[in-house]
Write an enzyme that holds these catalytic residues in place. Structure first.
Site, PDB file in Angstrom:
ATOM      1  N   GLU A  79       0.843  -1.326  -0.185  1.00  0.00           N
ATOM      2  CA  GLU A  79       0.174  -0.075   0.076  1.00  0.00           C
ATOM      3  C   GLU A  79       0.915   1.280  -0.015  1.00  0.00           C
ATOM      4  O   GLU A  79       0.326   2.319   0.346  1.00  0.00           O
ATOM      5  CB  GLU A  79      -0.931   0.079   1.317  1.00  0.00           C
ATOM      6  CG  GLU A  79      -0.248   0.080   2.683  1.00  0.00           C
ATOM      7  CD  GLU A  79      -1.258  -0.154   3.738  1.00  0.00           C
ATOM      8  OE1 GLU A  79      -1.923   0.970   4.014  1.00  0.00           O
ATOM      9  OE2 GLU A  79      -1.833  -1.178   4.074  1.00  0.00           O
ATOM     10  N   CYS A 111      -3.311  -3.840   4.424  1.00  0.00           N
ATOM     11  CA  CYS A 111      -2.415  -4.727   4.627  1.00  0.00           C
ATOM     12  C   CYS A 111      -2.719  -6.179   4.461  1.00  0.00           C
ATOM     13  O   CYS A 111      -2.148  -6.996   4.571  1.00  0.00           O
ATOM     14  CB  CYS A 111      -2.420  -4.791   6.310  1.00  0.00           C
ATOM     15  SG  CYS A 111      -1.898  -3.160   6.728  1.00  0.00           S
ATOM     16  N   HIS A 233      -2.110 -10.805  11.754  1.00  0.00           N
ATOM     17  CA  HIS A 233      -1.515  -9.360  11.305  1.00  0.00           C
ATOM     18  C   HIS A 233      -1.247  -8.473  12.336  1.00  0.00           C
ATOM     19  O   HIS A 233      -2.147  -8.503  13.269  1.00  0.00           O
ATOM     20  CB  HIS A 233      -2.657  -8.685  10.371  1.00  0.00           C
ATOM     21  CG  HIS A 233      -2.416  -7.557   9.898  1.00  0.00           C
ATOM     22  ND1 HIS A 233      -1.246  -6.973   9.450  1.00  0.00           N
ATOM     23  CD2 HIS A 233      -3.242  -6.157  10.123  1.00  0.00           C
ATOM     24  CE1 HIS A 233      -1.456  -5.820   9.390  1.00  0.00           C
ATOM     25  NE2 HIS A 233      -2.103  -5.251   9.845  1.00  0.00           N
TER      26      HIS A 233
END
Length: 389
Positions: A79, A111, A233
């Protein structure tokens, strides 16, 4: 067919700021950062590194003469794009000397990008078992000096090859996904720093985790105890712990302790690097592989991917006999231990040197950057990269 992650490597640049130093400079109790956020160090990215160079430097650990000619799909999840049109994967293909007959493109969904790449690569290899895919998650997380998000910055890259007869992790055929139009985090086209609604993003992350893990377990007729560990994550490591705590009441006290212990192994590296955006989940997976003492070949690992905006996905992987690699662990610890510790003023100066979106043409001195691949500036609006011997 055993399609999955065959090799995995990591790169972050040679600078970091210590979270105690940063807390003291911001007149905060260090435990707010060390415990409340779950970070001890944060990578600082010099202007001679970007998503392309970090991806290429990470890929050096997974591409060699044994598989170079087999790579026919190159996917960069990021990103932190470096061009509104041209994919960073094309630069990556060139720097690594990969086949001109390979597909190369970039994926963006906050993400989640590297996970999307892995799922696409898995299907590609299922159709073409004699070929391999290179998937990289590379990003620079920037919120700004003296902002609420400053403590959750960082950067780096995780590179993986996806192959048949994988040596590290066989990927599950199925996954559970959930997406919704959520404004918890975004970065307008005119900004290099992200905007985030932190508390809202935490809530959405936990909601998506609970939805996807329960859906996956129900759909595949599994129990939580069929999993040996969970990987999250980790934009900052406390966020994953919050997610884990959502499902701990469903486990016995003994199982709770086990999952918490495995979580600690999964955040060893992330605590020292900070936020990699698309690479954060896979650095956590790498940390689990290298630092857990209780995992064995055949164990199933649960994997939760999240990208703000928002997309969540839960899937599993089965550990293969080659998942442990002492040389890989040694190399990563050397990367982390040999970095230069910056003072807070030095970190602030380096942060301010990041090129502006409208900077025009410029040249960067990369003499102090000893990485094999560096970014050296822009000439006639074209990005310039250097490969060092």
């Amino acid at each position: 067919m055993n399609v999955g992650i065959d090799k995995i490597g990591f790169f972050t640049p040679n600078y970091y700021v210590d979270m105690v130093d940063l807390a003291n400079a911001r007149n905060e109790n260090p435990n707010k950062y060390l415990i409340g956020i779950g970070q001890t160090e944060q990578a600082v990215i010099p202007n001679t590194q970007d998503t392309v160079t970090m991806a290429a430097n990470a890929a050096l650990q997974v591409i060699d003469d044994s598989n170079r000619d087999k790579i026919s799909l190159i996917i960069l999840g990021t990103e932190t794009g470096i061009d509104n049109s041209k994919s960073g994967a094309i630069y990556l293909q060139n720097l690594l000397g990969l086949s001109r007959h390979a597909r190369a493109f970039e994926i963006k969904q906050a993400c989640y990008g590297a996970t999307a790449g892995i799922q696409m690569a898995k299907e590609f290899v299922n159709l073409h078992p004699n070929q391999q895919a290179l998937v990289v998650g590379a990003d620079v997380a920037r919120y700004g000096v003296r902002t609420a998000g400053e403590v959750t910055q960082g950067g780096g890259a995780v590179a993986m090859t996806i192959a048949a007869d994988s040596t590290i992790l066989k990927l599950s055929k199925n996954s559970s996904v959930y997406s919704d139009d959520i404004m918890d985090f975004w970065r307008p086209l005119n900004r290099t720093e992200a905007l985030v609604d932190g508390h809202y993003s935490n809530d959405i992350y936990q909601q998506f985790f609970v939805k996807t893990i329960h859906d996956y377990l129900q759909t595949n007729d599994m129990n939580l105890t069929d999993l040996s560990a969970l990987v999250f994550h980790l934009p900052y490591t406390k966020m994953g712990l919050k997610g884990l705590r959502e499902i701990l009441p469903e486990l016995s006290e003994t199982d709770q302790k086990h999952f918490l212990s495995e979580f600690e192994a999964s955040r060893v590296y992330n605590k020292r690097v900070g936020n990699l955006y698309t690479g954060s989940l896979y650095l956590s997976l790498l940390s689990l592989l290298d630092n857990s003492d209780d995992l064995h070949a055949g164990d199933q690992i649960g994997i939760f991917s999240y990208g703000s905006g928002a997309q969540g996905e839960f899937y599993t992987g089965t550990l293969q006999p080659g998942f442990k690699n002492s040389q890989r662990k040694k190399q990563i610890n050397e990367i982390l231990n040999q970095r230069t510790r910056l003072t807070v003023p030095e970190y602030e100066t380096m942060f301010a040197q990041w090129p502006k979106l409208d900077a025009g043409d410029y040249h960067l001195d990369d003499l102090k950057d000893h990485s094999q691949f560096t970014f050296t500036g822009v000439n006639e609006s074209k990005r310039q990269y250097q490969t060092k011997a």
